[in-house]
Write an enzyme that holds these catalytic residues in place. Structure first.
Site, short mmCIF file in Angstrom:
data_model
loop_
_atom_site.label_atom_id
_atom_site.label_comp_id
_atom_site.label_asym_id
_atom_site.label_seq_id
_atom_site.Cartn_x
_atom_site.Cartn_y
_atom_site.Cartn_z
N SER A 197 -17.79 -5.97 5.72
CA SER A 197 -18.18 -4.94 6.92
C SER A 197 -16.88 -4.89 7.38
O SER A 197 -16.22 -5.83 8.04
CB SER A 197 -19.30 -5.48 7.65
OG SER A 197 -19.70 -4.72 8.86
N ASN A 198 -16.57 -3.51 7.54
CA ASN A 198 -15.14 -3.15 8.08
C ASN A 198 -15.17 -2.35 9.42
O ASN A 198 -15.46 -1.00 9.26
CB ASN A 198 -14.30 -2.68 7.10
CG ASN A 198 -12.93 -2.53 7.59
OD1 ASN A 198 -12.57 -2.44 8.67
ND2 ASN A 198 -11.77 -2.37 6.65
N HIS B 290 -25.34 -22.00 6.03
CA HIS B 290 -25.01 -23.26 5.78
C HIS B 290 -25.67 -24.05 4.77
O HIS B 290 -25.50 -25.02 4.52
CB HIS B 290 -25.07 -24.27 7.38
CG HIS B 290 -24.18 -25.16 7.45
ND1 HIS B 290 -23.52 -26.06 6.45
CD2 HIS B 290 -23.27 -25.32 8.62
CE1 HIS B 290 -22.52 -26.82 6.98
NE2 HIS B 290 -22.27 -26.58 8.26
N SER C 93 -7.00 2.44 0.25
CA SER C 93 -6.87 1.93 1.75
C SER C 93 -6.76 0.31 1.91
O SER C 93 -6.97 -0.37 0.63
CB SER C 93 -8.40 2.52 2.05
OG SER C 93 -9.45 1.66 1.72
N ASP D 85 -21.01 -24.77 2.62
CA ASP D 85 -20.28 -25.43 3.72
C ASP D 85 -19.02 -25.14 4.21
O ASP D 85 -18.24 -24.49 3.71
CB ASP D 85 -20.14 -27.14 3.10
CG ASP D 85 -21.39 -27.61 2.55
OD1 ASP D 85 -22.69 -27.47 2.94
OD2 ASP D 85 -21.37 -28.53 1.37
N ARG E 146 0.89 -1.23 -0.06
CA ARG E 146 -0.01 -0.18 -0.04
C ARG E 146 0.74 1.26 -0.04
O ARG E 146 0.65 2.41 -0.77
CB ARG E 146 -0.99 0.02 1.15
CG ARG E 146 -1.83 1.23 1.47
CD ARG E 146 -2.85 1.19 2.72
NE ARG E 146 -3.69 2.33 2.63
CZ ARG E 146 -3.20 3.42 3.66
NH1 ARG E 146 -2.30 3.29 4.44
NH2 ARG E 146 -4.02 4.18 3.63
N GLY F 13 -11.52 -6.75 10.69
CA GLY F 13 -11.05 -6.18 12.12
C GLY F 13 -10.01 -5.21 11.82
O GLY F 13 -9.38 -4.95 10.64
#
Length: 541
Positions: free
Chosen positions: A462-463, A514, A371, A518, A359, A487
Site C-alpha cells: 500500500s503506497n 504474529h 515508478s 515473528d 530510476r 511513504g
C-alpha cells in the site's frame, strides 16, 4: 436443525467444483465465517466460507472428488443430530422443491400451520416456458447485489446473451447477461434496490404469460418462518446462471452543447439529488451514456462549474449516502482482520539516493518508464522468495508457506479500496510490473476488474507516498500475513561517512500477523528488502 451446504458457484462460468482440501473434519465446531474447504473451480482454487454455525455432521464430497454446482457438499447441524433423512434423500431437491429439512423438529402448535402454508406455495407451478432469474453470485465474497441499471424493461424481448442489467457487487459493477430467450415479464428489484444472492431478480417467459402468482409465491416462501423449527425452504426452479462478463471498455463521451444527453434513470436521479449539471459529465456507458459510475466519480470544481452546496451560516446540514456493496465488504473484511489477527508493526527508513539515480537511468531507455512503486513491488517479490514465512497464510490447523509470489497492490477508488493482484511478480521485469500495475489500476478506477484479478494475493503493498504521506500503518489484507506501507521520498539532512549532507529517504512500515510472522522474521525480511531498494541494480542480477 441441520443445514444442507451445497457446492457453491464461485465463478460466473463454474459448472462443477473439486474439493482440493477440507479445512474442517466431521465433528468439528463451525462458526460463521470459518473456512470449510478449498474448492477448485474452472478458474482458481478458492476458500469457501461457512454462512452457518454448528457442528460438521457429514462430508458429501471427499478431497479430490468433483461434483456439480448445487449438489450436496456437507451437512451442518447440532452435535449428535440424526441426519439420516437428509442423506437418504440424497441431499438434493426433488423436481418441485428444494428443502433444508431439520432432521428432528420439536412438536409445537404453530408448526402445522406453517407446514400448511408451505404446501400451498409448493403447489404453484411455473407456467410452460417461464424462467425465474435470481440474483447471481458474481464474486466469491458477494452476499448481496444492487441493481445499478436495468438495460431491459418489462415487455422487452430478450435474446440469449442480451445484457439484462448492471449489478453492483462488493467489488465491481458488472453487466449481467441473460442465458435465456423470451420476454421480460417481471422485475423483482428496482434500480438502486439490493437483494441477497439467489433472491428473485426477474422472470422471463412467453409474452402475455401471467406470472404474478410465481412472483408472489417466491416472496411468500422466502418470508415464512416456523416459531421453533425452520420450515422447509421452497424455491421455484432456477435457470442456469447467465454468463457474466466485466463491463466492456467504452470511450468516454462528453455531451456537446445543445446535444441530447443520454443518461440512465438512476444516474439522472442521483445527479438531481446532488445538484450536478449533466452537461458537465463525461459518460462512460454505451454510446456515451451517463451511468451511476459517472455520477459517483464526478469531481466538482475541476472546470465543471459546479460548487459545493450553499449552507447558510449557523445552519446544520448533512447528506446521508447509502453504503455501497464495496464499502460494506471493506468494512467486514478489515474489521475481521483487525480483531482476529494480532497485528504488530516494524518501521524502517531507507536511503533512496541510489534508487533515484537508478530510476533516472532506467527511464532513459526509449519507451520505458518505471515508478518507485514498481521498484518496491519487485524488491518485495524477490525478498519474499527468500523469506517464505512472510509470504504465508494462517489456518486454524495449519500454516501455509506459499512458494509462488502474487503481490496485491492497493488502489484507492471512489467507493473505497480494491487490491488487484500482480501474479508471479518475482518472475516479471520492472517494465512488465509497471505496465500491469497501470492497467489494473485503471480497471479498478473504472470498476472493470474481474474477480480473478482481485483474488489470490500472498502479500500486499500500500503506497500513499504520492499523496505526501511519509509514514502510516495498514491493516493486513487477509489471508495474507503481512502488508507493507510505503511513504513518500523526503529530502532532508543525513549523515554519510561522518558528514551531514542532503539525502533522500523513504519510510516503510511492515504490518505482520504474529501468528505466522515473528518479529525477527519480519526484521530479516526488511533487511533483505533494504538491500534490494538501496542497491536496485541487484534486482537485475
Amino acid at each position: 436443525m441441520a443445514i444442507v451446504v451445497n457446492m457453491p458457484r464461485l465463478s460466473d462460468t463454474m459448472e462443477e467444483g473439486t474439493v482440493a482440501a477440507w479445512l474442517k473434519k466431521v465433528g468439528d465446531k463451525i462458526e460463521e465465517g470459518d473456512i470449510l474447504a478449498e474448492i477448485e473451480t474452472d478458474k482458481a482454487t478458492m476458500e469457501f466460507e461457512s454462512f452457518n454455525e454448528g457442528t460438521l455432521l457429514h462430508i458429501g464430497v471427499q478431497e479430490g472428488e468433483t461434483t456439480k454446482v448445487d449438489e450436496l457438499l456437507a451437512v451442518i447441524g447440532e452435535e449428535g443430530e440424526d441426519i439420516s433423512a437428509i442423506l437418504n434423500g440424497g441431499g438434493t431437491p426433488d423436481s418441485e422443491t428444494k428443502e433444508e429439512v431439520p432432521a428432528t423438529a420439536e412438536s409445537n402448535d404453530a408448526a402445522p400451520v406453517v407446514e400448511e402454508k408451505q404446501e400451498e406455495t409448493a403447489k404453484v407451478e411455473l407456467p410452460e416456458g417461464v424462467i425465474v432469474v435470481t440474483m447471481p453470485r458474481l464474486s466469491d465474497t458477494m452476499e448481496e447485489g444492487t441493481v445499478a441499471l436495468w438495460i431491459k424493461k418489462v415487455g422487452d424481448a430478450v435474446e440469449e446473451g442480451d445484457i439484462l442489467a448492471e449489478i453492483e457487487t462488493d467489488k465491481a459493477t458488472m453487466e449481467f447477461e441473460s442465458f435465456q430467450s423470451g420476454t421480460l415479464l417481471h422485475i423483482g428489484l428496482q434500480e438502486g434496490e439490493s437483494a441477497k444472492v439467489d433472491e428473485l431478480l426477474a422472470i422471463i417467459g412467453p409474452a402475455g404469460t401471467d406470472v404474478s402468482a410465481v412472483a408472489a409465491n417466491f416472496k411468500v416462501v422466502a418470508s415464512v418462518e416456523a416459531p421453533k423449527a425452520e420450515a422447509p425452504k421452497v424455491e421455484t426452479p432456477k435457470a442456469e446462471a447467465p454468463k457474466v462478463e466485466p463491463k466492456k471498455e467504452a470511450k468516454p463521451k462528453k455531451p456537446v452543447k445543445g446535444e441530447r444527453v443520454f443518461v440512465s434513470p438512476l444516474a439522472k436521479k442521483m445527479a438531481e439529488e446532488r445538484g450536478i449539471n449533466l452537461s458537465h459529465i463525461t459518460g462512460t456507458g454505451e454510446n456515451g451514456r451517463i451511468v451511476k459510475f459517472d455520477i459517483e466519480n464526478f469531481v466538482p470544481g475541476s472546470g465543471a462549474g459546479t460548487v459545493g452546496k450553499f449552507v447558510p451560516t449557523g445552519q446544520e446540514d448533512f447528506e446521508d449516502i447509502p453504503n455501497s456493496q464495496m464499502r460494506k465488504a471493506i468494512a467486514r473484511s478489515l474489521t475481521k482482520s483487525k480483531f482476529s489477527a494480532p497485528h504488530y508493526y516494524l518501521a524502517v527508513e531507507f536511503d533512496m539516493d541510489n534508487a533515484i539515480t537508478f530510476r533516472k537511468q532506467f527511464n532513459s531507455i526509449p519507451d520505458t518508464k518505471i515508478s518507485f512503486n514498481d521498484m518496491v513491488v519487485k524488491a518485495c517479490a524477490l525478498a519474499l522468495k527468500e523469506h517464505p514465512q512472510v509470504n504465508s497464510q494462517w489456518f486454524d490447523d495449519k500454516m501455509r508457506l506459499n512458494n509462488h509470489v502474487h503481490i496485491g497492490v492497493a488502489v484507492a477508488v471512489p467507493d473505497g479500496l480494491v487490491v488487484p493482484v500482480i501474479r508471479f511478480t518475482n518472475e516479471q521485469s520492472l517494465p512488465q510490473i509497471g505496465a500491469e500495475v497501470k492497467e489494473l489500476a485503471g480497471k479498478a478506477r473504472n470498476k472493470k476488474l474481474t474477480p480473478d484479478e482481485m483474488s489470490g494475493s500472498t502479500f500486499t503493498v500500500s503506497n500513499l507516498g504520492m499523496f505526501g504521506i511519509d509514514y502510516f500503518t495498514s491493516i493486513i489484507n487477509q489471508p495474507n500475513s503481512a502488508i507493507l506501507s510505503v511513504g513518500a521520498i523526503v529530502q532532508k539532512p543525513v549523515v554519510k561517512e561522518g558528514q551531514i549532507v542532503v539525502g533522500n529517504t523513504m519510510k516503510l512500515t511492515l504490518a505482520c500477523d504474529h501468528r505466522t510472522v515473528d518479529g525477527a522474521t519480519g526484521a530479516q525480511f526488511l533487511q533483505t528488502l533494504k538491500g534490494y531498494i538501496e542497491n536496485p541494480v541487484t534486482m537485475l542480477v
